[in-house]
Design a protein around this motif. Structure first.
Motif, short mmCIF file in Angstrom:
data_model
loop_
_atom_site.label_atom_id
_atom_site.label_comp_id
_atom_site.label_asym_id
_atom_site.label_seq_id
_atom_site.Cartn_x
_atom_site.Cartn_y
_atom_site.Cartn_z
N TYR A 1 0.83 -1.21 0.00
CA TYR A 1 0.00 0.00 0.00
C TYR A 1 0.87 1.26 0.00
O TYR A 1 0.50 2.29 -0.53
CB TYR A 1 -0.92 0.03 1.23
N GLY B 1 3.11 0.80 -3.63
CA GLY B 1 2.46 0.46 -4.90
C GLY B 1 1.84 1.66 -5.58
O GLY B 1 0.97 1.52 -6.43
N ASN B 2 2.25 2.88 -5.21
CA ASN B 2 1.59 4.05 -5.79
C ASN B 2 2.17 4.40 -7.16
O ASN B 2 3.19 3.85 -7.58
CB ASN B 2 1.65 5.22 -4.82
N LYS C 1 5.67 3.15 -10.04
CA LYS C 1 5.29 2.23 -11.12
C LYS C 1 5.92 2.67 -12.43
O LYS C 1 6.12 3.86 -12.68
CB LYS C 1 3.77 2.23 -11.30
N ASP D 1 1.99 -0.90 -15.99
CA ASP D 1 1.11 -0.65 -14.84
C ASP D 1 0.88 0.85 -14.61
O ASP D 1 -0.24 1.28 -14.32
CB ASP D 1 1.71 -1.26 -13.56
N LEU E 1 -2.84 2.54 -14.54
CA LEU E 1 -3.37 3.14 -13.32
C LEU E 1 -3.58 4.65 -13.47
O LEU E 1 -4.57 5.20 -13.01
CB LEU E 1 -2.42 2.85 -12.15
N ARG F 1 -12.94 -1.41 -10.75
CA ARG F 1 -12.48 -2.66 -10.12
C ARG F 1 -13.46 -3.80 -10.39
O ARG F 1 -13.09 -4.87 -10.84
CB ARG F 1 -12.35 -2.42 -8.61
N LEU G 1 -8.30 -2.79 -12.10
CA LEU G 1 -7.31 -2.65 -11.02
C LEU G 1 -7.66 -3.62 -9.90
O LEU G 1 -8.78 -4.12 -9.83
CB LEU G 1 -7.20 -1.21 -10.52
N THR H 1 -5.95 -3.97 -3.84
CA THR H 1 -4.82 -3.26 -3.23
C THR H 1 -4.52 -1.99 -4.02
O THR H 1 -4.27 -0.93 -3.43
CB THR H 1 -3.57 -4.17 -3.20
N GLU H 2 -4.58 -2.09 -5.34
CA GLU H 2 -4.32 -0.90 -6.17
C GLU H 2 -5.37 0.18 -5.92
O GLU H 2 -5.07 1.37 -5.90
CB GLU H 2 -4.31 -1.29 -7.65
N THR I 1 -4.64 1.79 -2.60
CA THR I 1 -3.40 2.58 -2.74
C THR I 1 -3.66 3.87 -3.50
O THR I 1 -3.13 4.93 -3.14
CB THR I 1 -2.34 1.74 -3.48
#
Ligand code: HEM
Length: 425
Positions: A104, A107-108, A112, A116, A120, A238, A244, A247-248, A251
């Motif tokens: 968390y 993974g921002n 990345k 990804d 995102l 989601r 996504l 967790t994404e 985050t």
């Protein structure tokens, strides 16, 4: 090649006397300290505050090059042969973060690389375009007016802390409304933000844990009863389109709320401080509010709140300003030094709200550049314009309540934040 044979930053090496980003001198005087490093050489050996050897890149053109060059990755694991993420180990060990929470934190978007990063960022970028942001302007103005109405209620002996009662509440209200964080939960976000910025282990780990729990709960609420907010949109992405992971999603929400208020609050704080210290510039702005967009660009250049980008990792050998940066080396672009580089600006230390930007858009690197250019830049600029404009219009005689040398800053490497800004209205 194994990771053991290629630890990040290995080629930068250890050198006695090299600057560490946590050196008290650099933290308290980043302009002088990084300025000296910039004038000493284009690319300089140094240490990240966790001890990792880094190349410090300080000149405007070189910072631009690094931020534009895809050979410099944001995810350490994008370096061929790199199997461990030392920053993750640091987060877990030094900050005491239980392993399941590390994703968390790390993974921002800023950590990345494509594909990804592209996937995102696309999910949220539409909410932050100049056009969408300009639609929010009347609401931002209203929030600012409301806070300004109430400023006199907070005065003690005629003195009000502008950070506490204006610079902070404005951006946190704006980003929380946009994302969909309920009003009663906002004070907690502010506390969590402060705990994270402090980098003190126990409060840090507690804050991440609490944020993750809180956002998970909000996701469940929106799933059951969607609204028009950004969070509902992410839940839809989601559940319906599988664009996504859970967790994404969590985050992303924590990144937007945290990145969206701490920084902007301190642009407002630093900006007001600078205007109070430069009566001629302030008078020019009060006489001509049309100067506000230029003023925000210049205040971002001169006293933007973010002095360092995230680290970049060389995915192959690259020659940078005459230095061979080897694959796996870690590079630290230094925005504060680039923004006052005399090769780029005449009289760089002077605050000049009408400064020629030379056809280069905003004319500074305070929001970064390239693929990771600040997602919220248009929003932050607009909040800055509204904040400076409305504050000076409503309180044209605003004056500092303490001399400049009495103002304290949060002693954290890479950020430029006042602990308070006492003023008389
Ligand atoms: C990225 C500064 C406000 C969200 C960045 C970067 C900088 C920055 C320098 C790039 C860092 C790098 O390349 O390593 C600032 C400043 C702000 C501000 C000085 C206020 C004055 C905001 C706001 C939001 C936001 C209001 C709200 C959405 C982000 C995000 C990224 C980012 C999500 C990562 C973008 C990516 O990796 O693609 N910001 N920011 N920022 N900012 Fe801001």
């Amino acid at each position: 090649m194994t990771s053991a044979a290629n630890p990040l930053g290995a080629h930068v090496g250890e050198h006695p006397g090299e600057p560490n980003l946590a050196d008290p001198g650099l933290v308290s005087d980043p302009f002088g300290g990084y300025g000296a490093i910039r004038e000493h050489g284009a690319v300089t050996r140094g240490r990240y505050f966790d001890g990792t050897p880094v190349w410090l890149v300080t000149r405007f053109d070189d910072v631009l090059t690094v931020l534009n060059d895809r050979r410099f990755a944001n995810d350490p694991l994008s370096v061929p042969g790199q199997e461990t993420d030392t920053t993750a180990a640091y987060a877990a060990e030094a900050l005491g973060l239980p392993e399941q929470f590390v994703p968390y934190l790390l993974g921002n978007l800023l950590r990345k690389d494509p594909p990804d990063h592209t996937r995102l960022r696309r999910l949220v970028s539409r909410a932050f375009t100049v056009r969408r942001v300009s639609e929010l302007r009347p609401r931002v103005e209203l929030i600012a007016e409301d806070l300004l109405d109430r400023l006199p209620d907070h005065a003690e002996d005629g003195v009000v802390d502008l950070i506490e009662h204006f610079a902070y509440p404005l951006p946190i209200t704006v980003i929380c409304e946009l994302v969909g964080i309920p009003e009663q939960d906002r004070p907690r976000w502010r506390e969590w933000g402060a705990a994270l910025v402090s980098l003190r282990p126990e409060p840090f780990a507690d804050a991440i844990r609490a944020i993750v729990e809180h956002v998970h709960a909000l996701v469940l609420e929106r799933r059951a009863a969607p609204t028009g907010d950004l969070l509902s949109g992410l839940v839809r992405a989601r559940d319906e389109d599988d664009r996504l992971t859970d967790t994404e999603l969590v985050t992303m929400v924590l990144t937007l709320v945290l990145a969206g208020h701490e920084t902007t609050a301190h642009l407002i704080g630093n900006g007001v401080e600078a205007l109070l210290a430069h009566p001629d510039q302030r008078a020019a702005l009060q006489a001509d509010p049309g100067l506000l967009p230029d003023a925000v660009h210049e205040l971002m250049r001169r006293c933007g709140p973010v002095h360092l980008t995230r680290l970049r990792y060389a995915t192959e050998d690259v020659e940078l300003a005459g230095t061979l940066v080897r694959r796996g080396d870690v590079v630290q672009p230094v925005l504060v030094a680039a923004n006052s580089d005399p090769r780029r600006y005449s009289a760089p230390d002077r605050l000049d709200l009408s400064r020629e930007r030379g056809g280069h858009g905003e004319g500074h690197l305070g929001f970064g550049h390239g693929a990771h250019y600040c997602l919220g830049a248009a929003l932050a600029r607009q909040e800055g314009e509204v904040a400076f404009g409305s504050l000076l219009r409503r309180y044209p005689d605003l004056s500092p309540a303490v001399p400049p040398e009495k103002l304290a800053r949060v002693p954290v490497p890479g950020s430029w934040r006042l602990t308070s800004l006492p003023v008389r209205l």
